[in-house]
Design a protein around this motif. Sequence first.
Motif, PDB file in Angstrom:
ATOM      1  N   VAL A  82       0.796  -1.105  -0.040  1.00 39.77           N
ATOM      2  CA  VAL A  82      -0.127   0.032  -0.002  1.00 39.77           C
ATOM      3  C   VAL A  82       0.967   1.140  -0.195  1.00 39.77           C
ATOM      4  CG1 VAL A  82      -1.983   1.157   1.231  1.00 39.77           C
ATOM      5  CG2 VAL A  82      -1.944  -1.363   1.221  1.00 39.77           C
ATOM      6  N   PHE A  83       0.564   2.193  -0.790  1.00 38.41           N
ATOM      7  CA  PHE A  83       1.428   3.459  -1.202  1.00 38.41           C
ATOM      8  C   PHE A  83       1.086   4.564  -0.505  1.00 38.41           C
ATOM      9  CE2 PHE A  83       2.167   0.304  -4.505  1.00 38.41           C
ATOM     10  CZ  PHE A  83       3.445   0.416  -5.050  1.00 38.41           C
ATOM     11  N   ASN A  87      -1.964   5.135  -5.652  1.00 36.02           N
ATOM     12  CA  ASN A  87      -1.749   4.349  -7.014  1.00 36.02           C
ATOM     13  C   ASN A  87      -2.710   3.590  -7.221  1.00 36.02           C
ATOM     14  OD1 ASN A  87       0.583   5.839  -6.868  1.00 36.02           O
ATOM     15  ND2 ASN A  87       1.989   4.322  -6.139  1.00 36.02           N
ATOM     16  N   LEU A  88      -3.948   3.953  -7.330  1.00 37.79           N
ATOM     17  CA  LEU A  88      -5.072   3.331  -7.661  1.00 37.79           C
ATOM     18  C   LEU A  88      -4.984   3.364  -9.427  1.00 37.79           C
ATOM     19  CD1 LEU A  88      -8.319   3.901  -5.800  1.00 37.79           C
ATOM     20  CD2 LEU A  88      -6.788   2.202  -5.749  1.00 37.79           C
ATOM     21  N   PHE A  89      -5.044   2.236  -9.993  1.00 37.33           N
ATOM     22  CA  PHE A  89      -5.270   2.293 -11.635  1.00 37.33           C
ATOM     23  C   PHE A  89      -6.232   3.310 -12.061  1.00 37.33           C
ATOM     24  CE2 PHE A  89      -4.328  -2.354 -10.862  1.00 37.33           C
ATOM     25  CZ  PHE A  89      -2.923  -1.951 -10.637  1.00 37.33           C
ATOM     26  N   GLN A 174     -11.153   7.143   0.719  1.00 36.07           N
ATOM     27  CA  GLN A 174     -11.678   6.258  -0.203  1.00 36.07           C
ATOM     28  C   GLN A 174     -10.658   5.459  -0.961  1.00 36.07           C
ATOM     29  OE1 GLN A 174     -14.759   8.300  -1.838  1.00 36.07           O
ATOM     30  NE2 GLN A 174     -16.356   7.910  -0.512  1.00 36.07           N
ATOM     31  N   LYS A 175      -9.791   6.233  -1.643  1.00 34.24           N
ATOM     32  CA  LYS A 175      -8.904   5.785  -2.519  1.00 34.24           C
ATOM     33  C   LYS A 175      -7.963   4.680  -1.770  1.00 34.24           C
ATOM     34  CE  LYS A 175      -8.590   9.555  -5.736  1.00 34.24           C
ATOM     35  NZ  LYS A 175      -7.533  10.697  -6.023  1.00 34.24           N
TER      36      LYS A 175
ATOM     37  N   LEU B 131       2.714   2.078 -12.528  1.00 31.34           N
ATOM     38  CA  LEU B 131       3.365   0.968 -13.038  1.00 31.34           C
ATOM     39  C   LEU B 131       3.897   0.205 -11.665  1.00 31.34           C
ATOM     40  CD1 LEU B 131       4.890  -1.045 -15.153  1.00 31.34           C
ATOM     41  CD2 LEU B 131       6.969   0.716 -14.903  1.00 31.34           C
ATOM     42  N   GLU B 132       4.339   1.038 -10.590  1.00 29.92           N
ATOM     43  CA  GLU B 132       4.730   0.272  -9.474  1.00 29.92           C
ATOM     44  C   GLU B 132       3.628  -0.572  -8.775  1.00 29.92           C
ATOM     45  OE1 GLU B 132       6.318   3.122  -6.620  1.00 29.92           O
ATOM     46  OE2 GLU B 132       8.462   3.035  -7.742  1.00 29.92           O
ATOM     47  N   ALA B 133       2.433   0.126  -8.848  1.00 34.25           N
ATOM     48  CA  ALA B 133       1.491  -0.817  -8.040  1.00 34.25           C
ATOM     49  C   ALA B 133       1.001  -1.725  -8.757  1.00 34.25           C
ATOM     50  CB  ALA B 133      -0.058   0.380  -8.134  1.00 34.25           C
TER      51      ALA B 133
END
Lengths: 273, 233
Positions: A82-83, A87-89, A174-175, B131-133
């Motif tokens: 988890v970042f 970093n959700l697509f 939420q993200k 890309l990392e995710a």
Amino acid sequence: MIEVVNLKKVYGKLTVLDNICETINEGEKVAVIGPSGSGKSTFLRCLNCLEDPTSGSIFFEGKDLADIRVDINLSRRHIGMVFQQFNLFNNKTVLQNVSLAPILVAKQNRRIALRKNIANGFFNLFRKKKAAKLPLQDKKAIKEEATKNAMRLLERIGLADKAGCYPSTLSGGQKQRIAIVRALAMNPKVMLFDEPTSALDPEMVGEVLDLIKQVADEGMTMVIVTHEMGFAREVADRVMFMDKGQIIEQGPPAELFGNPKHPRLVEFLSKVL
Amino acid sequence: MQQKWDVFYEKFITYDGWVTVVDGLKATLQIAVLGLLIGIVLGTLIAAVKVMPKTNIVTKIFSVICDIYVGFFRGTPIVVQLLIGYFVLFPALDVQIEAINAAIVIFGMNSGAYISEIMRSGIQSVDGGQLEAARAVGLSFSVSMIKVVIPQAIKNILPTLGNEFIVLIKETSVASFITVVDLTKAFKDIGSSNYEYIIPYLMLAAIYLVLVMIITLGVKLLERRLARVDRGR
Ligand SMILES: Nc1ncnc2c1ncn2[C@@H]1O[C@H](COP(=O)(O)OP(=O)(O)OP(=O)(O)O)[C@@H](O)[C@H]1O
Ligand SMILES: [Mg+2]
């Protein structure tokens, strides 16, 4: 669960991680604290080789992830991450964010099984002891199962009604909660968190920490880089203090926060507490 | 003027000049559309090679090959590429190929070189965290690129890609160098059949203009649709 041996990371002339040896046991919750630039993120990112170690080994399930002969993609499927920036697509809906990797991985495994079956079918012609056929899951069933599982996870965090939305329409809290269930959807054995609440507005920190706590209570092994000392104290079994690329003091939170020994830790705590 | 118009009318309608023009238009569109598709595929592949972390000798060699490719196609005129391809390379390789197909391939390879640069900047404009995710959940580099990064890159570069299509459609007007009868060649033939050039050439320009306007409009509509996707349902 994860064993780090002589881990070193160097950028140019800058040594960011200096010969770290550490073991993270199954079910353990480890919090990593330390001043900015001390190498916390780099340490965490080396655990799943998102950052290639300069030297040293990371043993996970008996495999050395730093070894290029090891298929890192297989191991990463068991290490959730988890970042700080979620970093959700961005090109996928909330539901697809959670189900994408499970679907792709299941389909890939299906292709591998199919190929093996074809090869076995051929070699069985010459074999006395025939190799058994591997079961193949229906493609549609793969998608349905992953979607169902993703919906279950979204329901759990109360965001099932957002399933069809794109990430750009969501709040930070939420993200981040979706990012957490995206990692959970792979049924990881370990979860790595890199300052999961640092990019959030203060009123959203609570909901994310609550979810992390829930996951912790279910027995997940976790490594959490955090600036939330209260959270570290509450959730962690062990707190590590990093400075200048080394873990210079660690212990149970009560001890580390209540009775810090190293002068740099004392100084750090006096600033943040 | 009336007399010029009558001459053109006779050639265009009475002697079926319009048939050649329709065929020419078809050829022009074929070369441009298929060339663009080849260009996008080639360009994406080259861009992917260029942004791949260069960790071993194989990736480095691929990267150098791509540099040479892009350098050649950007560094020489398209006419020269057509001539070399059609009259030198294909015969030397003993490939029997129709002129129009040769034009499609060569225009595709040419636009691939330009699109690779566009695509590379598009890929670089996508946040590295994406890309990392994707890698962090265990997807391979190529799957991560195909499913997550490149779709976002294409969206970012759509206007530029539309531009490239416009450039390409105009550039196809030199396809007659290798005997392809495209739109330009069709009108040129009409003009030279009776030495009356004004009307055929003005009409030629008008058709190109309309084509370009249609593409511009199409790209705008597409962009708006994609922007809507971003805002929600
Ligand atoms: N890609 C890179 N190239 C060069 N130096 C880097 C790179 N990534 C990190 N560093 C350096 O490594 C050091 C440690 O960085 P790291 O991000 O691990 O620190 P951190 O403890 O996570 O800090 P923070 O609390 O600010 O997130 C810093 O000095 C940083 O400048
Ligand atoms: Mg950090």
